[in-house]
Structures are given as structure tokens and as C-alpha cells.
Scaffold this motif. Structure first.
Motif, PDB file in Angstrom:
ATOM      1  N   LEU A 151       0.828  -1.166  -0.055  1.00  0.00           N
ATOM      2  CA  LEU A 151      -0.005  -0.141  -0.037  1.00  0.00           C
ATOM      3  C   LEU A 151       0.812   1.387   0.086  1.00  0.00           C
ATOM      4  O   LEU A 151       1.842   1.238   0.724  1.00  0.00           O
ATOM      5  CB  LEU A 151      -0.884   0.006   1.244  1.00  0.00           C
ATOM      6  N   PRO A 152       0.432   2.274  -0.477  1.00  0.00           N
ATOM      7  CA  PRO A 152       1.321   3.618  -0.694  1.00  0.00           C
ATOM      8  C   PRO A 152       1.599   4.029   0.693  1.00  0.00           C
ATOM      9  O   PRO A 152       0.554   3.806   1.649  1.00  0.00           O
ATOM     10  CB  PRO A 152       0.427   4.691  -1.297  1.00  0.00           C
ATOM     11  N   SER A 153       2.600   4.671   1.015  1.00  0.00           N
ATOM     12  CA  SER A 153       2.950   5.224   2.178  1.00  0.00           C
ATOM     13  C   SER A 153       2.565   6.609   2.225  1.00  0.00           C
ATOM     14  O   SER A 153       2.939   7.417   1.623  1.00  0.00           O
ATOM     15  CB  SER A 153       4.527   5.094   2.656  1.00  0.00           C
ATOM     16  N   PRO A 154       1.972   6.967   3.527  1.00  0.00           N
ATOM     17  CA  PRO A 154       1.812   8.787   3.629  1.00  0.00           C
ATOM     18  C   PRO A 154       2.961   9.318   3.967  1.00  0.00           C
ATOM     19  O   PRO A 154       2.865  10.346   4.315  1.00  0.00           O
ATOM     20  CB  PRO A 154       0.853   8.499   4.637  1.00  0.00           C
ATOM     21  N   VAL A 155       4.020   8.656   4.557  1.00  0.00           N
ATOM     22  CA  VAL A 155       5.165   9.306   5.072  1.00  0.00           C
ATOM     23  C   VAL A 155       5.690  10.590   4.279  1.00  0.00           C
ATOM     24  O   VAL A 155       5.912  11.688   4.932  1.00  0.00           O
ATOM     25  CB  VAL A 155       6.378   8.177   5.391  1.00  0.00           C
ATOM     26  N   SER A 156       5.802  10.558   3.034  1.00  0.00           N
ATOM     27  CA  SER A 156       6.576  11.593   2.313  1.00  0.00           C
ATOM     28  C   SER A 156       5.627  12.704   2.278  1.00  0.00           C
ATOM     29  O   SER A 156       5.866  13.931   2.282  1.00  0.00           O
ATOM     30  CB  SER A 156       6.936  11.231   0.927  1.00  0.00           C
ATOM     31  N   ALA A 157       4.412  12.542   2.500  1.00  0.00           N
ATOM     32  CA  ALA A 157       3.338  13.636   2.476  1.00  0.00           C
ATOM     33  C   ALA A 157       2.897  14.274   3.614  1.00  0.00           C
ATOM     34  O   ALA A 157       2.603  15.372   3.863  1.00  0.00           O
ATOM     35  CB  ALA A 157       1.856  13.104   1.770  1.00  0.00           C
ATOM     36  N   ALA A 158       2.833  13.346   4.769  1.00  0.00           N
ATOM     37  CA  ALA A 158       2.257  13.555   6.035  1.00  0.00           C
ATOM     38  C   ALA A 158       3.178  14.306   6.992  1.00  0.00           C
ATOM     39  O   ALA A 158       4.437  13.884   6.814  1.00  0.00           O
ATOM     40  CB  ALA A 158       1.773  12.567   6.754  1.00  0.00           C
ATOM     41  N   ASP A 159       2.948  15.416   7.827  1.00  0.00           N
ATOM     42  CA  ASP A 159       3.831  15.816   8.771  1.00  0.00           C
ATOM     43  C   ASP A 159       4.003  14.855  10.183  1.00  0.00           C
ATOM     44  O   ASP A 159       5.280  14.689  10.378  1.00  0.00           O
ATOM     45  CB  ASP A 159       3.300  17.077   9.583  1.00  0.00           C
ATOM     46  N   ILE A 160       3.104  14.062  10.346  1.00  0.00           N
ATOM     47  CA  ILE A 160       2.914  13.056  11.409  1.00  0.00           C
ATOM     48  C   ILE A 160       2.549  11.546  10.985  1.00  0.00           C
ATOM     49  O   ILE A 160       1.409  11.718  10.294  1.00  0.00           O
ATOM     50  CB  ILE A 160       2.291  13.478  12.452  1.00  0.00           C
ATOM     51  N   VAL A 161       3.043  10.547  11.231  1.00  0.00           N
ATOM     52  CA  VAL A 161       2.276   9.343  10.975  1.00  0.00           C
ATOM     53  C   VAL A 161       2.475   8.527  12.196  1.00  0.00           C
ATOM     54  O   VAL A 161       3.621   8.462  12.698  1.00  0.00           O
ATOM     55  CB  VAL A 161       3.051   8.433   9.638  1.00  0.00           C
ATOM     56  N   THR A 162       1.562   7.805  12.410  1.00  0.00           N
ATOM     57  CA  THR A 162       1.470   6.919  13.606  1.00  0.00           C
ATOM     58  C   THR A 162       0.924   5.753  13.570  1.00  0.00           C
ATOM     59  O   THR A 162       0.266   5.465  12.645  1.00  0.00           O
ATOM     60  CB  THR A 162       0.777   7.580  14.935  1.00  0.00           C
ATOM     61  N   PHE A 163       1.478   4.690  14.347  1.00  0.00           N
ATOM     62  CA  PHE A 163       0.658   3.438  14.474  1.00  0.00           C
ATOM     63  C   PHE A 163       1.190   2.284  15.564  1.00  0.00           C
ATOM     64  O   PHE A 163       2.415   2.730  16.173  1.00  0.00           O
ATOM     65  CB  PHE A 163       1.244   2.462  13.245  1.00  0.00           C
ATOM     66  N   PRO A 164       0.129   1.867  16.214  1.00  0.00           N
ATOM     67  CA  PRO A 164       0.714   0.797  17.213  1.00  0.00           C
ATOM     68  C   PRO A 164       1.374  -0.150  16.783  1.00  0.00           C
ATOM     69  O   PRO A 164       1.433  -0.630  15.579  1.00  0.00           O
ATOM     70  CB  PRO A 164      -0.579   0.352  17.683  1.00  0.00           C
ATOM     71  N   THR A 165       2.311  -0.689  17.655  1.00  0.00           N
ATOM     72  CA  THR A 165       3.249  -1.942  17.383  1.00  0.00           C
ATOM     73  C   THR A 165       2.753  -3.207  17.598  1.00  0.00           C
ATOM     74  O   THR A 165       3.046  -4.167  17.252  1.00  0.00           O
ATOM     75  CB  THR A 165       4.709  -1.717  18.101  1.00  0.00           C
ATOM     76  N   ASN A 166       1.431  -3.291  18.416  1.00  0.00           N
ATOM     77  CA  ASN A 166       0.880  -4.556  18.883  1.00  0.00           C
ATOM     78  C   ASN A 166      -0.263  -5.105  17.861  1.00  0.00           C
ATOM     79  O   ASN A 166      -0.582  -6.206  17.547  1.00  0.00           O
ATOM     80  CB  ASN A 166       0.248  -4.494  20.258  1.00  0.00           C
ATOM     81  N   ALA A 167      -1.036  -4.010  17.501  1.00  0.00           N
ATOM     82  CA  ALA A 167      -2.313  -4.513  16.726  1.00  0.00           C
ATOM     83  C   ALA A 167      -1.827  -5.218  15.603  1.00  0.00           C
ATOM     84  O   ALA A 167      -1.611  -6.536  15.443  1.00  0.00           O
ATOM     85  CB  ALA A 167      -2.976  -3.352  16.253  1.00  0.00           C
ATOM     86  N   SER A 168      -1.731  -4.565  14.265  1.00  0.00           N
ATOM     87  CA  SER A 168      -1.657  -5.413  13.003  1.00  0.00           C
ATOM     88  C   SER A 168      -0.252  -5.815  12.707  1.00  0.00           C
ATOM     89  O   SER A 168       0.063  -6.920  12.057  1.00  0.00           O
ATOM     90  CB  SER A 168      -1.873  -4.310  11.773  1.00  0.00           C
ATOM     91  N   LEU A 169       0.825  -5.363  13.543  1.00  0.00           N
ATOM     92  CA  LEU A 169       2.297  -5.860  13.556  1.00  0.00           C
ATOM     93  C   LEU A 169       2.491  -6.920  14.554  1.00  0.00           C
ATOM     94  O   LEU A 169       3.583  -7.653  14.425  1.00  0.00           O
ATOM     95  CB  LEU A 169       3.157  -4.594  13.892  1.00  0.00           C
ATOM     96  N   HIS A 170       1.590  -7.206  15.452  1.00  0.00           N
ATOM     97  CA  HIS A 170       1.630  -8.264  16.340  1.00  0.00           C
ATOM     98  C   HIS A 170       2.895  -8.310  17.238  1.00  0.00           C
ATOM     99  O   HIS A 170       3.435  -9.338  17.365  1.00  0.00           O
ATOM    100  CB  HIS A 170       1.416  -9.761  15.548  1.00  0.00           C
ATOM    101  N   GLY A 171       3.409  -7.192  17.585  1.00  0.00           N
ATOM    102  CA  GLY A 171       4.569  -7.056  18.269  1.00  0.00           C
ATOM    103  C   GLY A 171       3.993  -6.806  19.770  1.00  0.00           C
ATOM    104  O   GLY A 171       2.995  -6.785  20.297  1.00  0.00           O
TER     105      GLY A 171
END
Length: 183
Positions: A151-171
Motif C-alpha cells: 500500500l502507498p506510504s503517507p510518510v512523504s506527504a504527512a507531517d506525522i504518521v503513527t501506528f501501534p506496534t501490537n495490533a496489526s504488527l503483532h509486536g
């Protein structure tokens, strides 16, 4: 991110900081971001860090389906909503721009949890920056697909990108904030 090697026998007083720097470096490499903050308890804590860093009490937030409002208990921000058009089941970007120009938010939040399409991150950034707002994208449900390049990454467009490490990453329980170096 989940393949970090950590030998408890080599742990020193700064062992946790060493692990943190490994995770930061790998996160920056995988997502192509300027800066990564990785020591957060959960996504609610990460959200509060972002709110405190970018907003003043009373500031307006324009948020897709009022996302992140649930992390603002005790904080004084005004949330305004935008969502999908009932007719097309897509976001009407022109309507979002009109709304943003009308309310002049300091922060635009997009979390595509309930948007099963490819978001136009460049358009979101254009809208946010046109009114002097920062763009925050939470990719919690799709972070693995973004990291894998599916999926395309929002990192180059967004000022802030967040995500949890436990949910979909299973960490482990935690969260990561990616941001521009200036922030």
C-alpha cells in the motif's frame, strides 16, 4: 521491526536505549522517514504526544470520522468531522478543502480504518498545508502492508504518521510516531 535481536546477557544500564536506537534506525529505513519516536506505551499515549506537540487549547481539528477524538479526554480541542460521501462511498476532496478553508483547523487527521480505498495522501497534504494545518495520518490497520510496499506510504506527504506496534504488527504493546525532522 519485530526481528530485533536483543541479548539480555549483554544488557547494560543503557541496554534499553541501545535497543531503542536499533528500532529507530530500522523504522526510519523501512518507512523512509526523518525521525521516529518508539518509546510509547500505546497509541493513545502517542496520540496525546502529537496533540500536545502541535496544538494549543481550543484549537480546531478536522478529522476523518472524528478519529483520535477518543484520545483527547481532558484536552480542550474542537473536533470537526469529514467522511465519505454517501452517494459515491469515497471522500470528496473538494468538499474537504472547502470545509478546511471554512473552519481553518490547525490539524487534519486521516486514519483510513474505515476507508477501504487507496487514500490520496498528496491531496490531504495539499488541503492541510493550504490552511496552515499539519497533516497526521494513522496507519494502524495497514502498517504491515505499507511497510511491505503493498500500500502507498503517507510518510512523504504527512507531517506525522503513527501506528501501534501490537495490533496489526503483532509486536509488544507500544506505538511509533514518525515525523519530519523539524517536528
Amino acid at each position: 521491526l519485530t526481528n530485533c535481536v536483543y541479548d539480555r546477557h549483554d544488557e547494560t544500564a543503557t541496554g534499553g536505549l541501545h535497543l531503542e536506537s536499533i528500532v529507530q534506525a530500522r523504522t526510519k529505513e523501512v518507512f523512509g522517514c526523518d525521525h521516529a519516536i518508539v518509546r510509547l506505551g500505546n497509541i493513545a499515549a502517542a496520540s496525546r504526544v502529537v496533540f500536545h506537540a502541535l496544538l494549543q487549547p481550543g484549537d480546531c481539528v478536522l478529522s476523518f470520522n472524528l478519529r483520535k477524538q477518543e484520545h483527547c479526554a481532558g484536552l480542550n480541542y474542537t473536533f470537526e468531522n469529514f467522511g465519505i460521501s454517501p452517494d459515491t462511498q469515497t471522500v470528496d476532496w473538494d468538499a474537504v478543502m472547502t470545509r478546511a478553508k471554512s473552519i481553518r483547523p490547525r490539524l487534519l487527521i486521516f486514519s483510513p480504518v474505515s476507508y477501504p480505498r487507496i487514500p490520496d495522501y498528496a491531496k490531504l497534504a495539499e488541503i492541510a498545508h493550504a490552511v496552515g494545518a499539519s497533516l497526521w495520518v494513522d496507519i494502524g490497520q495497514s502498517v504491515g502492508l505499507v511497510a511491505a510496499g503493498l500500500l502507498p506510504s503517507p510518510v512523504s506527504a504527512a507531517d506525522i504518521v503513527t501506528f501501534p506496534t501490537n495490533a496489526s504488527l503483532h509486536g509488544p504493546n507500544g506505538a511509533i510516531i514518525l515525523c519530519k525532522k523539524a517536528l
